[in-house]
Write a protein that holds these residues in place. Structure first.
Motif, PDB file in Angstrom:
ATOM      1  N   MET B   1       0.851  -1.201   0.000  1.00 54.41           N
ATOM      2  CA  MET B   1       0.000   0.000   0.000  1.00 54.41           C
ATOM      3  C   MET B   1       0.883   1.247   0.000  1.00 54.41           C
ATOM      4  O   MET B   1       1.928   1.266   0.647  1.00 54.41           O
ATOM      5  N   LEU B  34      -4.775  -0.147  16.781  1.00 55.97           N
ATOM      6  CA  LEU B  34      -5.114   1.248  16.492  1.00 55.97           C
ATOM      7  C   LEU B  34      -3.879   2.138  16.625  1.00 55.97           C
ATOM      8  O   LEU B  34      -3.630   2.996  15.772  1.00 55.97           O
ATOM      9  N   GLN B  37      -1.908   2.390  13.697  1.00 60.30           N
ATOM     10  CA  GLN B  37      -2.502   3.022  12.517  1.00 60.30           C
ATOM     11  C   GLN B  37      -2.707   4.522  12.660  1.00 60.30           C
ATOM     12  O   GLN B  37      -2.779   5.232  11.672  1.00 60.30           O
ATOM     13  N   VAL B 148     -14.795   0.434  17.403  1.00 57.99           N
ATOM     14  CA  VAL B 148     -13.742  -0.093  16.524  1.00 57.99           C
ATOM     15  C   VAL B 148     -14.213  -0.043  15.074  1.00 57.99           C
ATOM     16  O   VAL B 148     -13.450   0.306  14.169  1.00 57.99           O
ATOM     17  N   LEU B 151     -13.921   3.546  13.744  1.00 57.15           N
ATOM     18  CA  LEU B 151     -12.525   3.928  13.496  1.00 57.15           C
ATOM     19  C   LEU B 151     -11.972   3.169  12.284  1.00 57.15           C
ATOM     20  O   LEU B 151     -11.250   3.739  11.461  1.00 57.15           O
ATOM     21  N   SER B 152     -12.341   1.897  12.159  1.00 56.76           N
ATOM     22  CA  SER B 152     -11.884   1.107  11.003  1.00 56.76           C
ATOM     23  C   SER B 152     -12.426   1.702   9.711  1.00 56.76           C
ATOM     24  O   SER B 152     -11.712   1.793   8.709  1.00 56.76           O
ATOM     25  N   LEU B 155     -10.502   4.777   8.846  1.00 51.71           N
ATOM     26  CA  LEU B 155      -9.175   4.485   8.301  1.00 51.71           C
ATOM     27  C   LEU B 155      -9.264   3.961   6.877  1.00 51.71           C
ATOM     28  O   LEU B 155      -8.381   4.193   6.059  1.00 51.71           O
ATOM     29  N   ALA B 156     -10.342   3.240   6.570  1.00 44.73           N
ATOM     30  CA  ALA B 156     -10.501   2.698   5.225  1.00 44.73           C
ATOM     31  C   ALA B 156     -11.124   3.727   4.284  1.00 44.73           C
ATOM     32  O   ALA B 156     -11.284   3.470   3.097  1.00 44.73           O
ATOM     33  N   ARG B 158     -14.285   4.950   4.365  1.00 47.21           N
ATOM     34  CA  ARG B 158     -15.670   4.697   3.971  1.00 47.21           C
ATOM     35  C   ARG B 158     -16.615   5.106   5.101  1.00 47.21           C
ATOM     36  O   ARG B 158     -16.191   5.342   6.222  1.00 47.21           O
ATOM     37  N   ASP B 161     -21.113   2.021   9.382  1.00 46.86           N
ATOM     38  CA  ASP B 161     -22.454   1.433   9.317  1.00 46.86           C
ATOM     39  C   ASP B 161     -23.128   1.651  10.677  1.00 46.86           C
ATOM     40  O   ASP B 161     -22.871   0.920  11.621  1.00 46.86           O
ATOM     41  N   LEU B 162     -23.947   2.684  10.769  1.00 49.70           N
ATOM     42  CA  LEU B 162     -24.608   3.004  12.041  1.00 49.70           C
ATOM     43  C   LEU B 162     -26.107   3.109  11.807  1.00 49.70           C
ATOM     44  O   LEU B 162     -26.677   4.201  11.819  1.00 49.70           O
ATOM     45  N   PRO B 163     -26.782   1.981  11.564  1.00 50.36           N
ATOM     46  CA  PRO B 163     -28.190   2.060  11.177  1.00 50.36           C
ATOM     47  C   PRO B 163     -29.085   2.576  12.302  1.00 50.36           C
ATOM     48  O   PRO B 163     -28.851   2.295  13.474  1.00 50.36           O
ATOM     49  N   ASP B 164     -30.088   3.333  11.907  1.00 54.51           N
ATOM     50  CA  ASP B 164     -31.042   3.917  12.850  1.00 54.51           C
ATOM     51  C   ASP B 164     -32.236   2.964  13.001  1.00 54.51           C
ATOM     52  O   ASP B 164     -33.379   3.364  12.896  1.00 54.51           O
ATOM     53  N   ASP B 165     -31.953   1.681  13.209  1.00 51.83           N
ATOM     54  CA  ASP B 165     -33.016   0.692  13.381  1.00 51.83           C
ATOM     55  C   ASP B 165     -33.315   0.546  14.873  1.00 51.83           C
ATOM     56  O   ASP B 165     -32.597   1.061  15.706  1.00 51.83           O
ATOM     57  N   SER B 166     -34.343  -0.242  15.166  1.00 49.51           N
ATOM     58  CA  SER B 166     -34.667  -0.496  16.567  1.00 49.51           C
ATOM     59  C   SER B 166     -33.779  -1.608  17.112  1.00 49.51           C
ATOM     60  O   SER B 166     -33.206  -2.400  16.371  1.00 49.51           O
TER      61      SER B 166
END
Ligand code: SF4
Ligand code: SF4
Ligand code: SF4
Lengths: 376, 262
Positions: B1, B34, B37, B148, B151-152, B155-156, B158, B161-166
């Motif tokens: 990389m 971490l 990185q 984690v 933070l991952s 670092l990547a 993108r 993924d923090l969905p606002d579901d129940s």
């Protein structure tokens, strides 16, 4: 050659689980766990539930001790066979860049063959629905077909439908006509605890041959016929006898949706427990080094706000639009899309809705409102 | 990389109990990965090192309860490319936001021996009431996996993924049997934001809402059912008014708890 219809006793049923294991099947069936009869992998025949029934109502489920040892005298629990054919979470692929180049490893699909023991007739119809959705069409889902192909199906016809069952309204019934390897109809009376066994395939025939059994008499057949005809008369719920497909289309602007929305929590439980709801979303996972990545698929729900997120925002923000979408898809637009109803009348969404919203009652309310409109 | 410059991280504490920062320290192996990185330039809970910004990511714990904090959070925002609030204090004002519904002067005079030493605003407010927030990690405390994962994702490069579901969606995906339906145990899962992995229901306890409300929660309908499950006024009041008392979705439940049972 064995009989196409025979009778086995409870110990032979327990033995059947061992027989399936010996043939290399993972056996999934009803077992008592915590306060529910759940579907789970059975370690042996004694794991099969016995002597427990359930008391169901809208938003309420209680296991109850029975006076007899009945195995299949309970209606739909918190999961369905969907959990095994179309799991709640599934890794699709893994990536690795640790040696500089990107490698992508698709997730190997499981090769274990499953035997489903105690499939209810409504759930057999539901598996057929999933087959059309996930394995039919131009792009079958390989994860689904890998699990589905070779599943051995042992049906348990329903002699004691629950208070929330309405398979008869949805065109099914407490007896599975076909589509199984074996079908059992349980009976406990003075003459003992036994199961009428119908053979539906060569594999089923071989299994029966390996179990202690006797030929079914005319009396055995008559008792099962009567029990199942009686069950069909005792559905706890019924859909209004109207064209549901048309009702939902005509009810798009019904004031009733706002009323349901005042009760609905948009929690998504109904979709998660429904044996035919199939929607998923994907999530990407990377580790902190960025060298390893994974893509997962997980169940999603049309009640999630994110579900209808398009560029710039969500399309279905109100609860009423989400409930309407769900019910309309189940009972109406499913026909347009997949050629059948999306609801098989298992009653799970009624039982496992925390506030007891009842799809049959909502359909009745829509019907009443629609006929009032026609009347005016 | 290809070589890239090491991203910098800062961790800030406002009014809070430090539990969320401890969650970060509790990440053990991940924390080691971490530190390989990112360069942690400011994290007083872990080290006395406090290097100046700018920072690529700031994790902000705690709510705003003093005039000094009001100034500092603006500074932190200016110094940070990405600002992530962590925990119920930072995202909703925390348990200390109960003061928003009471008379702070009275607390001050009753609770403290020398009230004049106490320098405080009349309210405890979330970070987002003062500055723009990029991502929110809910919970009291936050979920280690989610931290984690965020933070991952950063670092990547993108979106996390923090969905606002129940919480119910996580509960069902775990294969749990619903405690409310099968046991009659009151549970806030249907109106509570996902992220904990349905921790409490997995141990057959009702969710008590520490991740705060989903967007537009139907607390009125749930309260009716919580009453059926045996919750009384006092319990209802407490369950909606602890960690996320000032979160609008739960604060409004205040006026709904006095509804008669059905
Ligand atoms: S109908 Fe019931 S289970 Fe479905 S989203 Fe609404 S409250 Fe939840
Ligand atoms: S909509 Fe409800 S009753 Fe119909 S199949 Fe789904 S869970 Fe069963
Ligand atoms: S136990 Fe709580 S979080 Fe789980 S499904 Fe039931 S109401 Fe939802």
């Amino acid at each position: 050659m064995t009989d196409r219809v025979a009778v086995i006793d409870h110990s032979a049923l327990v033995e059947l689980v061992g027989l399936l294991h010996a043939e290399g099947y993972v056996v999934v069936g009803p077992t008592l766990r915590e306060n529910a009869i759940v579907l789970a992998e059975l370690d042996d025949g004694d794991d099969l539930v016995s002597g427990w029934g359930v008391d169901t109502e809208a938003g309420r489920y209680r296991v109850v001790r029975r006076a007899d040892d009945a195995v299949f005298a309970h209606s739909a629990g918190p999961q369905s066979w969907k959990s095994f054919l179309h799991p709640a979470r599934r890794r699709l692929l893994s990536t690795d860049t640790s040696d500089g180049d990107l490698t992508v490893e698709p997730e190997p699909e499981p090769s274990r063959r499953m035997a489903f023991l105690g499939v209810r007739p409504c759930d057999l119809v539901a598996i057929g629905v999933l087959d059309r959705v996930l394995a039919g069409g131009r792009y079958p889902d390989p994860g689904y077909t890998a699990r589905r192909d070779g599943v051995l199906v042992i049906v348990a016809n329903c002699t004691e439908p629950g208070a929330t069952c309405f398979c008869v309204s949805m065109g099914g019934g407490p007896r599975a006509p076909a589509g199984f390897d074996l079908a059992l109809t349980e009976r406990v009376d003075d003459a003992g605890h036994r199961f009428l066994v119908e053979v539906g395939s060569a594999a089923g025939e071989e299994l029966l041959a390996a179990l202690p059994h006797r030929a079914a008499t005319d009396a055995d057949l008559r008792v099962a016929d009567d029990d199942l005809a009686d069950a069909a008369e005792h559905m706890g719920r019924a859909m209004p006898e109207v064209d549901l497909r048309a009702l939902l289309v005509d009810s798009r602007e019904s004031p009733h949706w706002a009323e349901v929305a005042s009760r609905c929590l948009a929690c998504g439980n109904c979709t998660m427990v429904c044996p035919t709801c199939f929607c998923t979303t994907t999530e990407e996972v990377t580790d902190l080094t960025g060298e390893h990545g994974e893509r997962w698929q997980r169940w999603s729900s049309c009640f999630d706000l994110d579900f209808s997120y398009l560029h710039g925002g969500e399309v279905r923000t109100s609860r009423q639009s989400r409930y309407r979408q769900w019910m309309t898809h189940k009972l109406s637009t499913w026909y347009d899309q997949f050629g059948s109803s999306g609801c098989v009348g298992c009653g799970r969404c009624i039982v496992w809705c925390p506030v007891g919203i009842d799809i049959t009652e909502e359909a009745a309310s829509l019907t009443a409102l629609a006929s009032r409109e026609v009347g005016t | 990389m290809a070589e890239r410059s090491t991203p910098t991280l800062a961790v800030w504490k406002f009014t809070s109990c430090d539990g969320c920062q401890l969650t970060l320290l509790d990440c053990e192996e991940d924390l080691l990965a971490l530190t390989g990185q990112v360069e942690i330039r400011h994290f007083l809970e872990a080290s006395s090192r406090a290097d100046p910004g700018p920072y690529d990511v700031s994790l902000v714990e705690g709510s705003i309860t003093t005039a000094e904090q009001e100034r500092l959070i603006r500074q932190v925002r200016e110094w940070s490319r990405v600002l992530v609030t962590i925990g119920a204090c930072a995202t909703a004002g925390g348990v200390q936001a109960l003061r928003n519904f009471a008379d702070v002067e009275e607390f001050r005079s009753v609770v403290y021996a020398t009230p004049s030493y106490v320098d405080t605003l009349a309210t405890s407010t979330p970070i987002a009431a003062h500055v723009r927030v990029d991502y929110e990690l809910r919970g009291c405390p936050i979920d280690r996996r989610q931290l984690v994962a965020v933070l991952s994702a950063f670092l990547a490069g993108r979106e996390p993924d923090l969905p606002d579901d129940s919480v119910c969606t996580e509960c069902k995906r775990r294969g749990n049997t619903c405690v409310m339906v099968a046991d009659g145990t009151p549970c806030l899962g249907p109106v509570t934001h996902a992220g904990c992995g349905a921790l409490c229901p997995t141990y057959r306890r009702g969710c008590y809402g520490c991740f705060g409300p989903v967007r537009a929660p139907n607390t009125r309908s749930l309260i009716r059912q919580l009453r059926v499950c045996g919750m009384g006024d006092a319990e209802l009041d407490r369950v909606f008014h602890t960690f996320n008392a000032a979160a609008p979705g739960f604060a409004s439940a205040r006026g709904e708890t006095d509804e008669p049972s059905q």
